[in-house]
Design an enzyme around this catalytic site. Structure first.
Site, mmCIF file in Angstrom:
data_model
loop_
_atom_site.group_PDB
_atom_site.id
_atom_site.type_symbol
_atom_site.label_atom_id
_atom_site.label_comp_id
_atom_site.label_asym_id
_atom_site.label_seq_id
_atom_site.Cartn_x
_atom_site.Cartn_y
_atom_site.Cartn_z
ATOM 1 N N ASN A 115 -37.341 48.776 -17.958
ATOM 2 C CA ASN A 115 -37.464 48.068 -18.936
ATOM 3 C C ASN A 115 -36.372 48.421 -20.466
ATOM 4 O O ASN A 115 -36.457 50.170 -20.362
ATOM 5 C CB ASN A 115 -38.552 47.787 -20.176
ATOM 6 N N ASN A 147 -35.132 39.676 -27.174
ATOM 7 C CA ASN A 147 -34.910 39.405 -25.346
ATOM 8 C C ASN A 147 -33.491 39.431 -25.418
ATOM 9 O O ASN A 147 -32.823 38.713 -26.824
ATOM 10 C CB ASN A 147 -35.685 38.531 -25.762
ATOM 11 N N CYS A 198 -43.645 42.963 -26.780
ATOM 12 C CA CYS A 198 -43.259 43.999 -25.877
ATOM 13 C C CYS A 198 -44.108 45.221 -26.018
ATOM 14 O O CYS A 198 -43.685 45.716 -26.291
ATOM 15 C CB CYS A 198 -41.108 44.091 -26.135
ATOM 16 N N ASN A 249 -43.322 47.224 -23.419
ATOM 17 C CA ASN A 249 -42.869 48.315 -23.796
ATOM 18 C C ASN A 249 -41.901 49.081 -24.452
ATOM 19 O O ASN A 249 -41.127 50.301 -25.004
ATOM 20 C CB ASN A 249 -42.083 48.110 -22.250
ATOM 21 N N ASN A 287 -45.205 34.676 -18.372
ATOM 22 C CA ASN A 287 -43.912 35.506 -17.893
ATOM 23 C C ASN A 287 -45.097 35.251 -16.160
ATOM 24 O O ASN A 287 -46.330 34.544 -16.636
ATOM 25 C CB ASN A 287 -44.212 36.710 -18.074
ATOM 26 N N CYS A 302 -42.792 45.397 -17.187
ATOM 27 C CA CYS A 302 -43.136 44.558 -17.926
ATOM 28 C C CYS A 302 -44.557 45.342 -18.512
ATOM 29 O O CYS A 302 -45.322 44.515 -18.020
ATOM 30 C CB CYS A 302 -43.205 42.746 -17.419
ATOM 31 N N GLY A 303 -44.269 45.426 -19.584
ATOM 32 C CA GLY A 303 -45.543 45.977 -20.488
ATOM 33 C C GLY A 303 -46.602 45.355 -20.489
ATOM 34 O O GLY A 303 -47.822 45.775 -19.734
ATOM 35 N N THR A 304 -46.477 43.827 -21.409
ATOM 36 C CA THR A 304 -47.904 43.219 -21.385
ATOM 37 C C THR A 304 -47.791 42.551 -20.258
ATOM 38 O O THR A 304 -49.266 41.612 -20.332
ATOM 39 C CB THR A 304 -47.233 41.828 -22.480
#
Length: 252
Positions: free
Chosen positions: A11, A60, A69, A71, A167, A195-197
Protein backbone atom coordinates in the site's frame (compact mmCIF):
# COMPACT_ATOMS: atom_id res chain seq x y z
CA UNK A 1 3.48 21.49 -0.74
CA UNK A 2 6.06 19.28 1.01
CA UNK A 3 5.00 15.64 1.07
CA UNK A 4 6.38 12.23 1.98
CA UNK A 5 5.68 9.11 -0.06
CA UNK A 6 5.30 5.95 2.02
CA UNK A 7 5.04 2.26 1.26
CA UNK A 8 3.59 -0.25 3.74
CA UNK A 9 3.39 -3.83 2.47
CA UNK A 10 2.46 -2.72 -1.01
CA UNK A 11 0.00 0.00 0.00
CA UNK A 12 1.38 3.44 -0.83
CA UNK A 13 0.42 6.71 0.82
CA UNK A 14 1.07 10.44 0.56
CA UNK A 15 1.68 11.89 4.03
CA UNK A 16 2.05 15.52 4.99
CA UNK A 17 1.63 17.77 8.02
CA UNK A 18 -1.27 20.22 8.12
CA UNK A 19 -3.40 22.32 10.48
CA UNK A 20 -7.11 21.96 11.22
CA UNK A 21 -9.99 19.94 9.87
CA UNK A 22 -11.36 20.55 6.40
CA UNK A 23 -12.56 18.65 3.36
CA UNK A 24 -9.52 17.27 1.56
CA UNK A 25 -11.37 14.89 -0.76
CA UNK A 26 -10.57 16.82 -3.95
CA UNK A 27 -6.95 17.19 -2.86
CA UNK A 28 -6.77 13.43 -2.29
CA UNK A 29 -8.13 12.66 -5.76
CA UNK A 30 -5.68 15.08 -7.39
CA UNK A 31 -2.57 13.96 -5.51
CA UNK A 32 -3.34 10.22 -5.61
CA UNK A 33 -3.81 10.21 -9.39
CA UNK A 34 -1.00 8.06 -10.80
CA UNK A 35 -0.71 10.06 -14.03
CA UNK A 36 -1.23 13.74 -13.20
CA UNK A 37 -0.55 13.59 -9.46
CA UNK A 38 1.94 11.90 -7.17
CA UNK A 39 0.21 8.54 -7.22
CA UNK A 40 -0.96 6.62 -4.15
CA UNK A 41 -3.67 4.44 -2.63
CA UNK A 42 -4.42 7.11 -0.04
CA UNK A 43 -3.70 10.54 1.41
CA UNK A 44 -2.91 11.13 5.10
CA UNK A 45 -2.89 14.59 6.67
CA UNK A 46 -1.24 14.66 10.10
CA UNK A 47 -3.00 17.14 12.36
CA UNK A 48 -2.33 18.42 15.90
CA UNK A 49 -4.35 16.88 18.73
CA UNK A 50 -5.02 17.79 22.35
CA UNK A 51 -5.99 14.20 23.20
CA UNK A 52 -3.24 12.17 21.52
CA UNK A 53 0.17 12.59 19.91
CA UNK A 54 -1.60 13.55 16.68
CA UNK A 55 -4.83 13.16 14.73
CA UNK A 56 -5.05 11.99 11.15
CA UNK A 57 -7.33 12.85 8.26
CA UNK A 58 -7.33 9.85 5.91
CA UNK A 59 -8.69 9.60 2.35
CA UNK A 60 -8.82 6.86 -0.25
CA UNK A 61 -7.60 7.73 -3.73
CA UNK A 62 -11.20 8.35 -4.87
CA UNK A 63 -11.67 11.00 -2.17
CA UNK A 64 -13.77 8.83 0.16
CA UNK A 65 -13.01 8.71 3.89
CA UNK A 66 -12.84 5.24 5.47
CA UNK A 67 -12.85 5.04 9.26
CA UNK A 68 -9.55 3.18 9.35
CA UNK A 69 -6.59 1.89 7.30
CA UNK A 70 -4.24 -0.64 8.90
CA UNK A 71 -1.21 -0.10 6.68
CA UNK A 72 -1.85 3.64 6.64
CA UNK A 73 -1.86 3.70 10.43
CA UNK A 74 1.61 2.15 10.52
CA UNK A 75 2.91 4.62 7.93
CA UNK A 76 1.46 7.54 9.89
CA UNK A 77 3.06 6.34 13.13
CA UNK A 78 6.46 5.94 11.42
CA UNK A 79 6.20 9.46 9.99
CA UNK A 80 5.27 10.93 13.38
CA UNK A 81 8.25 9.30 15.10
CA UNK A 82 10.94 9.80 12.44
CA UNK A 83 9.97 13.21 11.08
CA UNK A 84 7.90 14.88 13.81
CA UNK A 85 10.03 13.45 16.65
CA UNK A 86 7.10 11.94 18.52
CA UNK A 87 7.83 9.23 21.16
CA UNK A 88 8.34 5.68 19.88
CA UNK A 89 5.26 4.56 21.81
CA UNK A 90 2.40 6.82 20.83
CA UNK A 91 -1.31 7.05 20.17
CA UNK A 92 -3.29 8.92 17.56
CA UNK A 93 -6.90 9.72 16.83
CA UNK A 94 -8.78 8.27 13.83
CA UNK A 95 -12.44 8.18 12.84
CA UNK A 96 -12.47 4.64 14.26
CA UNK A 97 -11.11 5.74 17.64
CA UNK A 98 -7.68 5.91 19.27
CA UNK A 99 -4.93 3.74 17.75
CA UNK A 100 -1.87 2.78 19.79
CA UNK A 101 1.44 2.19 18.02
CA UNK A 102 5.05 1.30 18.77
CA UNK A 103 7.84 2.14 16.32
CA UNK A 104 11.25 0.45 16.33
CA UNK A 105 13.38 1.76 13.46
CA UNK A 106 11.35 0.78 10.37
CA UNK A 107 9.13 -1.77 12.10
CA UNK A 108 5.75 -0.59 13.37
CA UNK A 109 3.21 -2.48 15.46
CA UNK A 110 -0.28 -1.09 15.97
CA UNK A 111 -3.03 -2.16 18.32
CA UNK A 112 -6.15 -2.00 16.20
CA UNK A 113 -9.30 -0.51 17.70
CA UNK A 114 -11.13 -3.84 17.90
CA UNK A 115 -13.32 -6.16 15.86
CA UNK A 116 -16.99 -5.29 15.47
CA UNK A 117 -20.08 -6.64 13.71
CA UNK A 118 -18.91 -10.22 13.34
CA UNK A 119 -21.41 -11.98 11.06
CA UNK A 120 -22.47 -15.59 10.68
CA UNK A 121 -21.18 -17.38 7.55
CA UNK A 122 -23.40 -17.29 4.46
CA UNK A 123 -23.37 -18.68 0.92
CA UNK A 124 -23.02 -16.50 -2.18
CA UNK A 125 -22.11 -17.69 -5.69
CA UNK A 126 -21.20 -21.17 -4.39
CA UNK A 127 -18.70 -19.79 -1.89
CA UNK A 128 -18.92 -19.40 1.88
CA UNK A 129 -18.36 -15.86 3.18
CA UNK A 130 -18.09 -14.34 6.62
CA UNK A 131 -18.01 -10.68 7.56
CA UNK A 132 -16.55 -8.54 10.31
CA UNK A 133 -15.39 -4.95 10.81
CA UNK A 134 -11.73 -4.30 11.70
CA UNK A 135 -12.08 -0.55 11.25
CA UNK A 136 -13.44 -1.16 7.76
CA UNK A 137 -16.13 -3.77 6.89
CA UNK A 138 -14.73 -6.90 5.26
CA UNK A 139 -16.01 -10.11 3.72
CA UNK A 140 -13.72 -13.15 3.87
CA UNK A 141 -13.74 -16.39 1.89
CA UNK A 142 -11.36 -19.20 2.91
CA UNK A 143 -10.17 -20.91 -0.27
CA UNK A 144 -9.97 -24.68 -0.44
CA UNK A 145 -6.71 -24.74 -2.42
CA UNK A 146 -4.10 -22.58 -4.15
CA UNK A 147 -5.85 -22.88 -7.53
CA UNK A 148 -8.99 -21.23 -6.15
CA UNK A 149 -6.87 -18.61 -4.40
CA UNK A 150 -4.96 -17.70 -7.55
CA UNK A 151 -8.20 -17.45 -9.53
CA UNK A 152 -9.15 -14.16 -7.86
CA UNK A 153 -12.55 -13.31 -9.35
CA UNK A 154 -12.63 -9.52 -9.82
CA UNK A 155 -16.17 -9.59 -11.22
CA UNK A 156 -17.45 -11.46 -8.16
CA UNK A 157 -15.52 -9.13 -5.84
CA UNK A 158 -17.11 -6.07 -7.47
CA UNK A 159 -20.56 -7.60 -7.08
CA UNK A 160 -19.99 -8.35 -3.39
CA UNK A 161 -18.43 -4.93 -2.77
CA UNK A 162 -21.49 -3.19 -4.22
CA UNK A 163 -24.04 -5.50 -2.57
CA UNK A 164 -22.54 -5.37 0.93
CA UNK A 165 -20.45 -2.14 0.80
CA UNK A 166 -17.43 -4.03 2.11
CA UNK A 167 -13.92 -4.95 1.06
CA UNK A 168 -13.65 -8.50 -0.26
CA UNK A 169 -10.90 -10.98 0.69
CA UNK A 170 -9.68 -14.38 -0.43
CA UNK A 171 -7.65 -16.19 2.26
CA UNK A 172 -5.58 -19.36 1.95
CA UNK A 173 -4.46 -21.20 5.09
CA UNK A 174 -0.99 -22.66 4.56
CA UNK A 175 -0.60 -24.17 8.04
CA UNK A 176 -1.69 -23.19 11.60
CA UNK A 177 0.70 -20.21 11.67
CA UNK A 178 0.82 -19.05 8.04
CA UNK A 179 -1.73 -17.61 5.62
CA UNK A 180 -1.97 -15.75 2.30
CA UNK A 181 -4.52 -13.01 1.57
CA UNK A 182 -5.79 -11.12 -1.50
CA UNK A 183 -8.06 -8.08 -1.16
CA UNK A 184 -10.40 -6.08 -3.36
CA UNK A 185 -10.63 -2.62 -1.77
CA UNK A 186 -13.48 -0.16 -1.98
CA UNK A 187 -12.25 3.36 -2.61
CA UNK A 188 -9.62 1.91 -4.94
CA UNK A 189 -12.25 -0.34 -6.60
CA UNK A 190 -9.71 -2.97 -7.53
CA UNK A 191 -7.35 -5.49 -6.02
CA UNK A 192 -4.51 -3.84 -4.10
CA UNK A 193 -1.09 -5.20 -3.20
CA UNK A 194 -2.07 -5.28 0.47
CA UNK A 195 -4.78 -4.24 2.90
CA UNK A 196 -3.99 -4.11 6.61
CA UNK A 197 -7.57 -4.24 7.89
CA UNK A 198 -8.31 -6.98 5.33
CA UNK A 199 -5.46 -9.16 6.56
CA UNK A 200 -6.61 -8.42 10.13
CA UNK A 201 -10.16 -9.57 9.32
CA UNK A 202 -8.85 -12.76 7.69
CA UNK A 203 -6.54 -13.50 10.62
CA UNK A 204 -9.24 -12.80 13.22
CA UNK A 205 -11.87 -15.00 11.56
CA UNK A 206 -9.35 -17.77 10.85
CA UNK A 207 -8.31 -17.77 14.52
CA UNK A 208 -11.94 -17.69 15.72
CA UNK A 209 -12.73 -20.61 13.40
CA UNK A 210 -9.70 -22.53 14.76
CA UNK A 211 -7.85 -22.43 11.44
CA UNK A 212 -4.94 -20.37 12.78
CA UNK A 213 -3.19 -20.07 16.12
CA UNK A 214 -3.17 -16.82 18.13
CA UNK A 215 0.05 -15.72 16.38
CA UNK A 216 0.56 -16.00 12.63
CA UNK A 217 2.46 -14.70 9.62
CA UNK A 218 0.45 -13.36 6.68
CA UNK A 219 1.50 -12.65 3.10
CA UNK A 220 -0.53 -10.21 0.97
CA UNK A 221 -0.20 -10.00 -2.81
CA UNK A 222 2.96 -7.88 -2.42
CA UNK A 223 4.62 -10.86 -0.67
CA UNK A 224 5.84 -8.58 2.13
CA UNK A 225 5.27 -10.58 5.31
CA UNK A 226 3.29 -9.18 8.24
CA UNK A 227 2.69 -10.54 11.74
CA UNK A 228 -0.57 -10.72 13.67
CA UNK A 229 -1.30 -11.73 17.24
CA UNK A 230 -4.50 -11.92 19.24
CA UNK A 231 -3.96 -11.47 22.97
CA UNK A 232 -6.47 -10.63 25.71
CA UNK A 233 -9.15 -9.91 23.10
CA UNK A 234 -6.80 -7.43 21.41
CA UNK A 235 -5.61 -7.54 17.80
CA UNK A 236 -2.01 -6.50 17.02
CA UNK A 237 -0.56 -5.90 13.54
CA UNK A 238 3.20 -5.62 12.92
CA UNK A 239 5.37 -5.13 9.81
CA UNK A 240 7.99 -2.91 8.22
CA UNK A 241 7.29 0.52 6.72
CA UNK A 242 9.39 2.50 4.24
CA UNK A 243 9.50 6.18 3.38
CA UNK A 244 10.24 6.00 -0.36
CA UNK A 245 10.99 9.68 -0.94
CA UNK A 246 10.13 13.25 0.02
CA UNK A 247 9.60 16.12 -2.40
CA UNK A 248 7.54 19.19 -3.19
CA UNK A 249 4.36 19.16 -5.27
CA UNK A 250 3.70 22.18 -7.48
CA UNK A 251 0.04 23.17 -7.87
CA UNK A 252 -0.87 24.80 -11.18
Amino acid sequence: MKFYKYNANGNDFIIYEDEGKKDRSELAKALCDRHSGIGADGLIAILPSDECDFEWDFYNCDGSRPLMCGNGSRAAAHFAVHYLKKPSKLCFLTEDGVIQAEVSKNTVEVLLSGVKNEKAPFEFENKTWQGCDTGVPHLVHFCENSHEFEKFDLKLCKTLRQKFNANVNYALILDPTHMRVRTFERGVENETLACGTGMAACFYLAHKNKLLQSKAKVWPKSDEMVSFRYENERLYFKAEVRCSFEASYNFS
